[in-house]
Design a protein around this motif. Structure first.
Motif, PDB file in Angstrom:
ATOM      1  N   PRO A  87       0.805  -0.997   0.088  1.00 15.66           N
ATOM      2  CA  PRO A  87       0.140   0.420   0.414  1.00 15.66           C
ATOM      3  C   PRO A  87       1.078   1.490  -0.409  1.00 15.66           C
ATOM      4  O   PRO A  87       0.182   1.964  -0.329  1.00 15.66           O
ATOM      5  N   LEU A  88       2.353   1.025   0.486  1.00 13.10           N
ATOM      6  CA  LEU A  88       2.927   2.789   0.492  1.00 13.10           C
ATOM      7  C   LEU A  88       4.117   2.340  -0.347  1.00 13.10           C
ATOM      8  O   LEU A  88       4.834   3.348  -0.416  1.00 13.10           O
ATOM      9  N   SER A  89       3.801   1.715  -1.343  1.00 11.85           N
ATOM     10  CA  SER A  89       5.244   1.593  -2.442  1.00 11.85           C
ATOM     11  C   SER A  89       4.862   2.123  -3.936  1.00 11.85           C
ATOM     12  O   SER A  89       5.706   2.376  -5.385  1.00 11.85           O
ATOM     13  N   ASN A  90       3.919   2.800  -3.963  1.00  8.89           N
ATOM     14  CA  ASN A  90       2.993   3.168  -5.208  1.00  8.89           C
ATOM     15  C   ASN A  90       4.035   2.286  -7.147  1.00  8.89           C
ATOM     16  O   ASN A  90       3.840   2.913  -7.950  1.00  8.89           O
ATOM     17  N   GLY A  91       3.262   1.342  -6.129  1.00  8.92           N
ATOM     18  CA  GLY A  91       3.317  -0.030  -7.267  1.00  8.92           C
ATOM     19  C   GLY A  91       4.718  -1.041  -7.215  1.00  8.92           C
ATOM     20  O   GLY A  91       4.670  -1.997  -8.278  1.00  8.92           O
ATOM     21  N   PHE A  92       5.584  -0.427  -7.284  1.00 11.20           N
ATOM     22  CA  PHE A  92       6.475  -1.435  -6.908  1.00 11.20           C
ATOM     23  C   PHE A  92       7.375  -1.755  -5.940  1.00 11.20           C
ATOM     24  O   PHE A  92       7.476   0.173  -5.158  1.00 11.20           O
ATOM     25  N   TYR A  93       7.798  -2.315  -5.554  1.00 13.23           N
ATOM     26  CA  TYR A  93       8.777  -2.610  -4.217  1.00 13.23           C
ATOM     27  C   TYR A  93       9.836  -3.800  -4.357  1.00 13.23           C
ATOM     28  O   TYR A  93       9.395  -4.948  -4.991  1.00 13.23           O
ATOM     29  N   ASN A  94      10.799  -3.695  -3.806  1.00 16.37           N
ATOM     30  CA  ASN A  94      11.817  -4.929  -4.563  1.00 16.37           C
ATOM     31  C   ASN A  94      12.748  -4.939  -2.665  1.00 16.37           C
ATOM     32  O   ASN A  94      12.487  -3.789  -1.885  1.00 16.37           O
ATOM     33  N   THR A  95      12.626  -6.369  -2.114  1.00 15.21           N
ATOM     34  CA  THR A  95      13.521  -6.692  -1.146  1.00 15.21           C
ATOM     35  C   THR A  95      14.241  -7.798  -0.426  1.00 15.21           C
ATOM     36  O   THR A  95      13.939  -8.709  -1.845  1.00 15.21           O
ATOM     37  N   SER A  96      14.953  -8.066   0.873  1.00 12.25           N
ATOM     38  CA  SER A  96      15.705  -9.380  -0.013  1.00 12.25           C
ATOM     39  C   SER A  96      15.937  -9.307   1.665  1.00 12.25           C
ATOM     40  O   SER A  96      16.203  -8.702   2.832  1.00 12.25           O
ATOM     41  N   THR A  97      16.176 -10.533   1.731  1.00 17.08           N
ATOM     42  CA  THR A  97      15.866 -11.456   3.199  1.00 17.08           C
ATOM     43  C   THR A  97      17.582 -12.715   3.378  1.00 17.08           C
ATOM     44  O   THR A  97      16.992 -12.833   2.399  1.00 17.08           O
ATOM     45  N   TYR A 108      15.506 -13.081  -3.010  1.00 12.02           N
ATOM     46  CA  TYR A 108      14.998 -11.463  -3.399  1.00 12.02           C
ATOM     47  C   TYR A 108      14.070 -11.706  -3.652  1.00 12.02           C
ATOM     48  O   TYR A 108      13.082 -12.949  -4.233  1.00 12.02           O
ATOM     49  N   GLY A 109      12.631 -10.466  -3.650  1.00 10.13           N
ATOM     50  CA  GLY A 109      11.538 -11.094  -4.503  1.00 10.13           C
ATOM     51  C   GLY A 109      11.557  -9.257  -4.855  1.00 10.13           C
ATOM     52  O   GLY A 109      11.114  -7.916  -4.145  1.00 10.13           O
ATOM     53  N   LEU A 110      10.424  -9.464  -5.763  1.00 11.81           N
ATOM     54  CA  LEU A 110       9.862  -7.335  -5.895  1.00 11.81           C
ATOM     55  C   LEU A 110       8.268  -7.512  -6.631  1.00 11.81           C
ATOM     56  O   LEU A 110       7.820  -9.220  -7.380  1.00 11.81           O
ATOM     57  N   PHE A 111       7.627  -6.977  -6.922  1.00 10.33           N
ATOM     58  CA  PHE A 111       6.034  -7.000  -7.907  1.00 10.33           C
ATOM     59  C   PHE A 111       6.205  -5.059  -8.339  1.00 10.33           C
ATOM     60  O   PHE A 111       6.723  -5.107  -8.062  1.00 10.33           O
ATOM     61  N   LEU A 112       5.563  -5.602  -8.991  1.00 11.21           N
ATOM     62  CA  LEU A 112       4.932  -4.675 -10.318  1.00 11.21           C
ATOM     63  C   LEU A 112       3.603  -4.098 -10.045  1.00 11.21           C
ATOM     64  O   LEU A 112       2.863  -5.104 -10.421  1.00 11.21           O
ATOM     65  N   CYS A 113       2.273  -3.273  -9.689  1.00  6.03           N
ATOM     66  CA  CYS A 113       1.251  -3.330  -9.820  1.00  6.03           C
ATOM     67  C   CYS A 113       1.344  -2.479 -10.654  1.00  6.03           C
ATOM     68  O   CYS A 113       1.515  -1.870 -11.377  1.00  6.03           O
ATOM     69  N   SER A 140      -5.202   1.213  -7.772  1.00 12.42           N
ATOM     70  CA  SER A 140      -5.791   1.523  -5.936  1.00 12.42           C
ATOM     71  C   SER A 140      -4.532   0.799  -5.284  1.00 12.42           C
ATOM     72  O   SER A 140      -3.900  -0.573  -5.434  1.00 12.42           O
ATOM     73  N   PRO A 141      -3.952   1.468  -4.427  1.00 14.56           N
ATOM     74  CA  PRO A 141      -2.953   1.209  -3.379  1.00 14.56           C
ATOM     75  C   PRO A 141      -3.649   0.254  -2.508  1.00 14.56           C
ATOM     76  O   PRO A 141      -2.733  -1.081  -2.790  1.00 14.56           O
ATOM     77  N   ASP A 142      -4.784  -0.143  -2.440  1.00 13.95           N
ATOM     78  CA  ASP A 142      -5.651  -1.436  -1.531  1.00 13.95           C
ATOM     79  C   ASP A 142      -5.199  -2.668  -2.204  1.00 13.95           C
ATOM     80  O   ASP A 142      -5.136  -3.538  -2.389  1.00 13.95           O
ATOM     81  N   LEU A 143      -5.589  -2.826  -3.894  1.00 13.78           N
ATOM     82  CA  LEU A 143      -5.874  -3.686  -5.252  1.00 13.78           C
ATOM     83  C   LEU A 143      -4.428  -4.164  -4.927  1.00 13.78           C
ATOM     84  O   LEU A 143      -4.491  -5.120  -5.221  1.00 13.78           O
ATOM     85  N   CYS A 144      -3.476  -3.189  -4.756  1.00  6.38           N
ATOM     86  CA  CYS A 144      -2.389  -3.760  -4.832  1.00  6.38           C
ATOM     87  C   CYS A 144      -1.908  -5.014  -4.004  1.00  6.38           C
ATOM     88  O   CYS A 144      -1.476  -5.365  -4.526  1.00  6.38           O
ATOM     89  N   GLN A 145      -2.450  -4.787  -2.766  1.00  7.83           N
ATOM     90  CA  GLN A 145      -1.600  -4.861  -2.123  1.00  7.83           C
ATOM     91  C   GLN A 145      -2.236  -6.504  -1.582  1.00  7.83           C
ATOM     92  O   GLN A 145      -1.858  -7.262  -1.675  1.00  7.83           O
ATOM     93  N   ILE A 146      -4.041  -6.808  -2.238  1.00  8.67           N
ATOM     94  CA  ILE A 146      -5.129  -7.780  -2.888  1.00  8.67           C
ATOM     95  C   ILE A 146      -4.147  -8.673  -3.816  1.00  8.67           C
ATOM     96  O   ILE A 146      -3.992  -9.834  -3.002  1.00  8.67           O
ATOM     97  N   CYS A 147      -3.663  -8.040  -4.783  1.00  6.13           N
ATOM     98  CA  CYS A 147      -2.801  -8.829  -5.518  1.00  6.13           C
ATOM     99  C   CYS A 147      -1.788  -9.627  -5.379  1.00  6.13           C
ATOM    100  O   CYS A 147      -1.334 -10.541  -5.315  1.00  6.13           O
ATOM    101  N   VAL A 148      -1.221  -8.449  -4.141  1.00 10.29           N
ATOM    102  CA  VAL A 148       0.259  -9.044  -4.001  1.00 10.29           C
ATOM    103  C   VAL A 148      -0.083 -10.413  -3.513  1.00 10.29           C
ATOM    104  O   VAL A 148       1.381 -11.554  -2.969  1.00 10.29           O
ATOM    105  N   LYS A 149      -1.010 -10.034  -2.291  1.00 11.64           N
ATOM    106  CA  LYS A 149      -0.751 -10.714  -0.839  1.00 11.64           C
ATOM    107  C   LYS A 149      -1.472 -12.020  -1.753  1.00 11.64           C
ATOM    108  O   LYS A 149      -1.108 -13.636  -1.415  1.00 11.64           O
TER     109      LYS A 149
END
Length: 569
Positions: free
Chosen positions: A48-58, A68-73, A78-87
């Protein structure tokens, strides 16, 4: 290469395709499994905070179990729909690829991928999914032309935008409109986005020829067209706010934690920062060579304890460098903080810095002209990325030969961002009361008034010693005899343009790159260089005859004296 032709309908959070890479595997309850779960969880929480793109690693830095992981909405949701899709995508890909360490999944509203290797900032287009509408258009020739014009226009718009996204509709017939959408992941540079989208557009006619709709999806970009509206510009999220050196969001600071490394691990890798491990020393600290337990060689910059940097300032610097990802920039692998200790961990480049070659008589002979020309071009492209192509506009402020590192293939990489300053994208210059840098490479307006801009870096790019006496030929090493003299003199000419005293007269880095790659472009006569010192021993160096040469010939004159064959010394 995959070709699929289902009936495409606009649905929310609708699965389209996935790919499991069957080369490396993991088991449940393994270290990689734990790291992957944490990475996916971070993707979901940041959606919801990413403006549609985010990457991170652990996981352990450079370790085989780092996830390593990333997503592109899609850029209009909307940010809410982006989070639903990523989940939803995170859950489904784990079911579809339960053992593979690398996988990617496409939904109608988002794309999500993960791997045990870094998948950030590299354009990837090997995996392609082609989806075509089953219905054919009535006038295919007219439709194909309208479609090509629309997609080319959208590609140009997306590359010029802040989030690499564009969508638009145009008239096809009096009763039918054509809708198009293009998008790239924001972690690649604009030239790579342009290349990726161009490849997709060229493949439309091959895989979606004459269809009423279709899409081409790749890991780094995707395009889609339909004769009905499938996107909602009303819900298009605003572009991310401009970032300055003084304001960096807490969410971004938290993301830096993924690069945090254990101090004891790095201390052991450098043999407790021993003298034998020392590679060099600068004004901001010492650089050591290290080797991690997995055999990976690293370069560790240990900042001086009296640098005065606090935790937040240091994290800001790490965040800045971590976001700068380009072939001609040194890559940051991680960082450490413990007490007063501040460590920056970089990729180790085996050929050290450019000055070690230029000023060493033995090593200098190994630099043939082809290698030198590639180094010049690589530095120019790295600066162009910093000034114009990255999501952040960065002024390096200390560009010099010792800050250009060379990898095993002699590819140059700009290093040392300790003095770099961050600009907002529409900002052209700034002032400072604290002058830092290296004399001989610093622009006159910076030394005199504290003014710095992208043109200050241009000045550093063109600086050398011999122009102060007009003996530019002394720059040409005798080992280069028989090489392209016209090309060499052209480079000197470009360098003279870069060190002109008036800021407005200096070219931008985009112009420099064009001048280096297009020899058909004529070059303007440079004005008198800054800091030019005339003495009785100097040659007659008039502005009108600063350079007189024929690019396809070995004949030239620097001072209107006799014209002779090239015989550098």
């Amino acid at each position: 290469m995959l070709i699929i032709s289902p009936n495409i309908e606009a649905q929310e959070t609708t699965y389209r395709y996935h790919r499991c890479v069957n080369t490396t595997f993991f088991t449940l309850n393994s270290t990689f499994s734990t790291n992957l779960n944490e990475t996916l969880s971070s993707l979901i929480s940041n959606a919801p905070l990413s403006n549609g793109f985010y990457n991170t690693s652990t996981g352990a830095l450079l370790g085989p179990d780092r996830a390593y992981g990333l997503f592109l909405c899609r850029g209009d949701i909307s940010p809410d729909l982006c989070q639903i899709c990523v989940k939803v995508a995170s859950k489904k890909i784990k079911n579809l690829c339960p053992k593979q360490k690398e996988a990617i999944i496409w939904y109608e509203e988002c794309m999500l991928g993960y791997s045990n290797r870094s998948i950030f900032s590299d354009m990837e287009e090997d995996t392609c999914v082609y989806l075509g509408n089953q219905n054919n258009v009535i006038h295919p020739s007219q439709f194909n032309q309208t479609l090509a014009d629309l997609m080319n226009s959208l590609a140009h718009e997306a590359v010029s935008s802040s989030n690499f996204f564009a969508a638009e509709d145009v008239n096809f017939t009096t009763v039918t409109r054509l809708y198009g959408l293009v998008q790239c992941t924001p972690d690649i540079v604009s030239s790579e986005c342009c290349s990726c989208l161009a490849a997709c557009v060229s493949e439309i006619r091959k895989y979606c020829n004459g269809k009423e709709g279709g899409r081409i999806s790749k890991p780094s970009c995707n395009i889609r067209f339909e004769i009905y509206p499938f996107y909602s510009m009303a819900s298009h999220p605003p572009p991310p706010p401009a970032t300055s050196t003084s304001k960096i969001g807490s969410c971004e600071i938290d993301n830096v934690q993924s690069l945090l490394s254990d101090f004891s691990t790095i201390r052991a890798a450098t043999n407790n920062f021993s003298i034998d491990s020392k590679l060099g020393q600068g004004g901001f600290g010492v650089v050591y060579k290290g080797r991690l337990l997995d055999g990976q060689d690293i370069a560790v910059k240990r900042l001086s304890r009296n640098s005065g940097q606090g935790e937040l300032e240091f994290k800001n610097e790490v965040l800045l460098v971590a976001k700068l990802l380009h072939r001609n920039l040194v890559r940051l692998l991680g960082f450490c903080m413990k007490g007063n200790e501040r460590l920056l961990i970089y990729e180790l480049l085996p050929n050290s810095s450019l000055d070690n070659f230029i000023f060493d008589p033995t090593k200098r002979s190994s630099l043939d002209w082809e290698t030198r020309y590639k180094i010049i071009g690589g530095i120019a492209r790295g600066l162009l990325y910093l000034h114009e192509d990255s999501r952040l506009r960065v002024i390096h402020r200390d560009l010099k030969a010792s800050n250009i590192l060379l990898d095993a293939n002699m590819i140059p990489k700009i290093a040392d961002f300790g003095m770099a300053r961050l600009f907002e994208m529409d900002q052209t210059q700034a002032n400072t009361s604290r002058i830092v840098g290296t004399f001989g490479y610093m622009a006159p307006e910076y030394i005199k008034h504290g003014h710095f801009s992208t043109k200050s870096d241009v000045f550093s790019f063109g600086a050398w010693r011999n122009w102060t006496r007009g003996t530019a030929l002394n720059m040409i090493n005798s080992s280069l005899r028989g090489c392209s003299s016209g090309e060499m003199i052209r480079c000197i000419h470009i360098g003279l343009l870069c060190v002109q005293e008036k800021v407005a007269n200096r070219p931008t880095m985009s112009s420099v790159v064009l001048m280096l790659t297009s020899h058909s472009q004529s070059l303007p006569i440079p004005s008198k260089p800054a800091f030019f010192m005339q003495s009785s021993s100097d040659l007659d160096y008039s502005e009108s005859s600063m350079l007189d040469y024929r690019e396809n010939d070995a004949l030239f004159s620097l001072n209107e004296a006799s014209i002779t064959e090239l015989d550098p010394r």
